[in-house]
Write an enzyme that holds these catalytic residues in place. Structure first.
Site, PDB file in Angstrom:
ATOM      1  N   ASN A  11      44.878  37.263  35.663  1.00 36.55           N
ATOM      2  CA  ASN A  11      43.925  36.245  36.103  1.00 36.55           C
ATOM      3  C   ASN A  11      43.763  35.261  34.940  1.00 36.55           C
ATOM      4  O   ASN A  11      43.063  35.556  33.976  1.00 36.55           O
ATOM      5  CB  ASN A  11      42.585  36.924  36.455  1.00 36.55           C
ATOM      6  CG  ASN A  11      41.508  35.922  36.824  1.00 36.55           C
ATOM      7  OD1 ASN A  11      41.776  34.733  36.960  1.00 36.55           O
ATOM      8  ND2 ASN A  11      40.282  36.406  36.971  1.00 36.55           N
ATOM      9  N   LYS A  13      42.254  32.541  34.899  1.00 40.73           N
ATOM     10  CA  LYS A  13      40.972  31.817  34.962  1.00 40.73           C
ATOM     11  C   LYS A  13      41.221  30.318  34.741  1.00 40.73           C
ATOM     12  O   LYS A  13      42.230  29.808  35.209  1.00 40.73           O
ATOM     13  CB  LYS A  13      39.989  32.416  33.952  1.00 40.73           C
ATOM     14  CG  LYS A  13      39.857  33.930  34.155  1.00 40.73           C
ATOM     15  CD  LYS A  13      38.740  34.565  33.420  1.00 40.73           C
ATOM     16  CE  LYS A  13      38.719  36.060  33.719  1.00 40.73           C
ATOM     17  NZ  LYS A  13      37.637  36.771  33.057  1.00 40.73           N
ATOM     18  N   HIS A  95      35.273  37.558  42.674  1.00 41.48           N
ATOM     19  CA  HIS A  95      35.206  37.764  41.222  1.00 41.48           C
ATOM     20  C   HIS A  95      33.779  37.509  40.734  1.00 41.48           C
ATOM     21  O   HIS A  95      33.112  36.575  41.197  1.00 41.48           O
ATOM     22  CB  HIS A  95      36.191  36.836  40.507  1.00 41.48           C
ATOM     23  CG  HIS A  95      36.372  37.228  39.074  1.00 41.48           C
ATOM     24  ND1 HIS A  95      35.439  36.916  38.105  1.00 41.48           N
ATOM     25  CD2 HIS A  95      37.342  37.933  38.454  1.00 41.48           C
ATOM     26  CE1 HIS A  95      35.847  37.413  36.949  1.00 41.48           C
ATOM     27  NE2 HIS A  95      37.005  38.033  37.135  1.00 41.48           N
ATOM     28  N   GLU A  97      32.600  36.186  38.175  1.00 40.27           N
ATOM     29  CA  GLU A  97      32.321  34.858  37.601  1.00 40.27           C
ATOM     30  C   GLU A  97      32.002  33.856  38.711  1.00 40.27           C
ATOM     31  O   GLU A  97      31.130  33.009  38.550  1.00 40.27           O
ATOM     32  CB  GLU A  97      33.511  34.392  36.740  1.00 40.27           C
ATOM     33  CG  GLU A  97      33.548  35.160  35.430  1.00 40.27           C
ATOM     34  CD  GLU A  97      34.897  35.159  34.724  1.00 40.27           C
ATOM     35  OE1 GLU A  97      35.825  34.461  35.178  1.00 40.27           O
ATOM     36  OE2 GLU A  97      35.017  35.883  33.721  1.00 40.27           O
ATOM     37  N   GLU A 167      35.427  45.891  38.456  1.00 39.99           N
ATOM     38  CA  GLU A 167      35.268  45.161  37.201  1.00 39.99           C
ATOM     39  C   GLU A 167      33.798  45.158  36.794  1.00 39.99           C
ATOM     40  O   GLU A 167      33.030  44.302  37.266  1.00 39.99           O
ATOM     41  CB  GLU A 167      35.722  43.715  37.373  1.00 39.99           C
ATOM     42  CG  GLU A 167      37.170  43.554  37.745  1.00 39.99           C
ATOM     43  CD  GLU A 167      37.710  42.202  37.283  1.00 39.99           C
ATOM     44  OE1 GLU A 167      38.698  42.195  36.560  1.00 39.99           O
ATOM     45  OE2 GLU A 167      37.119  41.166  37.626  1.00 39.99           O
ATOM     46  N   GLY A 173      35.597  40.120  29.486  1.00 38.40           N
ATOM     47  CA  GLY A 173      35.679  39.141  28.394  1.00 38.40           C
ATOM     48  C   GLY A 173      34.780  39.455  27.210  1.00 38.40           C
ATOM     49  O   GLY A 173      34.560  38.611  26.355  1.00 38.40           O
ATOM     50  N   SER A 213      38.234  43.606  29.907  1.00 38.74           N
ATOM     51  CA  SER A 213      38.723  43.809  28.541  1.00 38.74           C
ATOM     52  C   SER A 213      39.871  44.820  28.440  1.00 38.74           C
ATOM     53  O   SER A 213      39.952  45.593  27.490  1.00 38.74           O
ATOM     54  CB  SER A 213      37.577  44.217  27.608  1.00 38.74           C
ATOM     55  OG  SER A 213      36.610  43.190  27.549  1.00 38.74           O
TER      56      SER A 213
HETATM   57  P1  PGA Z   1      39.083  40.124  30.803  1.00 38.00           P
HETATM   58  O1  PGA Z   1      38.857  39.573  32.279  1.00 38.00           O
HETATM   59  O2  PGA Z   1      40.352  40.945  30.826  1.00 38.00           O
HETATM   60  O3  PGA Z   1      39.218  38.909  29.943  1.00 38.00           O
HETATM   61  O4  PGA Z   1      37.886  40.966  30.463  1.00 38.00           O
HETATM   62  C1  PGA Z   1      39.110  40.367  33.397  1.00 38.00           C
HETATM   63  C2  PGA Z   1      38.764  39.649  34.665  1.00 38.00           C
HETATM   64  O5  PGA Z   1      37.760  38.916  34.680  1.00 38.00           O
HETATM   65  O6  PGA Z   1      39.461  39.760  35.681  1.00 38.00           O
END
Ligand code: PGA
Length: 255
Positions: A11, A13, A95, A97, A167, A173, A213
């Site tokens: 992903n 982003k 997601h 976010e 998640e 992140g 992460s």
């Molecule tokens: P990250 O993001 O690996 O940077 O923690 C994962 C995600 O949001 O899918």
């Protein structure tokens, strides 16, 4: 022995320029094309057309979102048909976010899933709790309520079209990741929910990815957990070497 083929999804982003996208995805593809895992790269919409030529083998294209209506007067919207035309096979829905940034998102998730399924596309459905809820001991209750709201009304769950990504929001992140045992425990819980709600077949055949992460170091231990069928990778997916190491961790766990 693993009964589900691992899937490792990138992903990106809101990172990477369109002019850089092919090179980055091609590098990921060259490092992962011989691994016995499915690879999905989900760049921003603006990059998809550049990646279409890479489609094939174990490499699929993903999109990070889709409009909940199939077509029409929706300024700024991108439809399932448009994504399909660009060779997209997987769509990330729900997601955290997006759930946090767009007020209407939670209410649209079911419609988005339906629109994808009806178009014959695959969904990577995301769920997961905040740190506050985990500390209150409400992580399982919360994830169950997300599953009930977003997937629970489906008549059946076709595991060829639905992938679930657990998640935990506090792990995305942040560099903090759920311990492999914590993640496996939630994955098992989700699998039991699938069995109770749909069928044993749905529980056994649905791929459940972990996200938050994931990096080249913790991937080994995550891949060793029987209920974790792959990863949804943000930050580390921008570094082909690291992403390939993550994919390799699952490849090596196939017996
Ligand atoms: P990250 O993001 O690996 O940077 O923690 C994962 C995600 O949001 O899918």
């Amino acid at each position: 022995m693993r009964i589900r083929k691992p899937l490792i999804a990138a992903n990106w982003k809101m990172n990477v320029l369109p002019s850089e996208a092919f090179h980055l995805a091609d590098h990921i593809n060259s490092l992962t094309k011989d691994l016995n895992v499915d690879i999905v790269v989900a760049p921003p919409f603006t990059h998809l057309a550049f990646l279409k030529p890479l489609y094939g083998g174990n490499f699929s294209l993903g999109a990070q979102d889709v409009h909940s209506s199939p077509m029409g007067a929706h300024t700024g919207g991108v439809s399932v048909a448009m994504l399909k035309d660009l060779g997209v096979e997987y769509i990330i829905v729900g997601h955290s976010e997006r759930r946090a940034e767009y007020e209407s998102e939670n209410a649209l998730i079911r419609k988005k899933i339906d629109v994808c399924i009806n178009a014959g596309l695959k969904v990577v459905y995301c769920c997961g709790e905040s740190m506050e809820l985990r500390e209150l001991g409400k992580a399982f209750e919360f994830v169950q309520s997300q599953l009930e709201n977003d997937l629970g009304k489906m008549e059946e769950l076709n595991s060829l079209q639905i992938v679930i990504a657990y998640e935990p929001i506090w792990a995305i992140g942040t560099g903090l990741n759920a311990s492999p045992q914590q993640a496996d425990e939630m994955h098992l819980f989700i699998r039991q929910w699938l069995r109770d709600k749909f069928s044993l077949k749905a529980a056994e055949s649905t791929r459940i990815l972990y996200g938050g992460s994931v990096n080249a170091t913790n991937a080994q231990e995550l891949a060793a957990q029987i209920n974790i069928d792959g990863a949804l990778v943000g930050g580390a997916s921008l570094k082909p070497d690291l992403f390939a190491e993550i994919a390799k961790a699952w490849h090596l766990k196939i017996v």
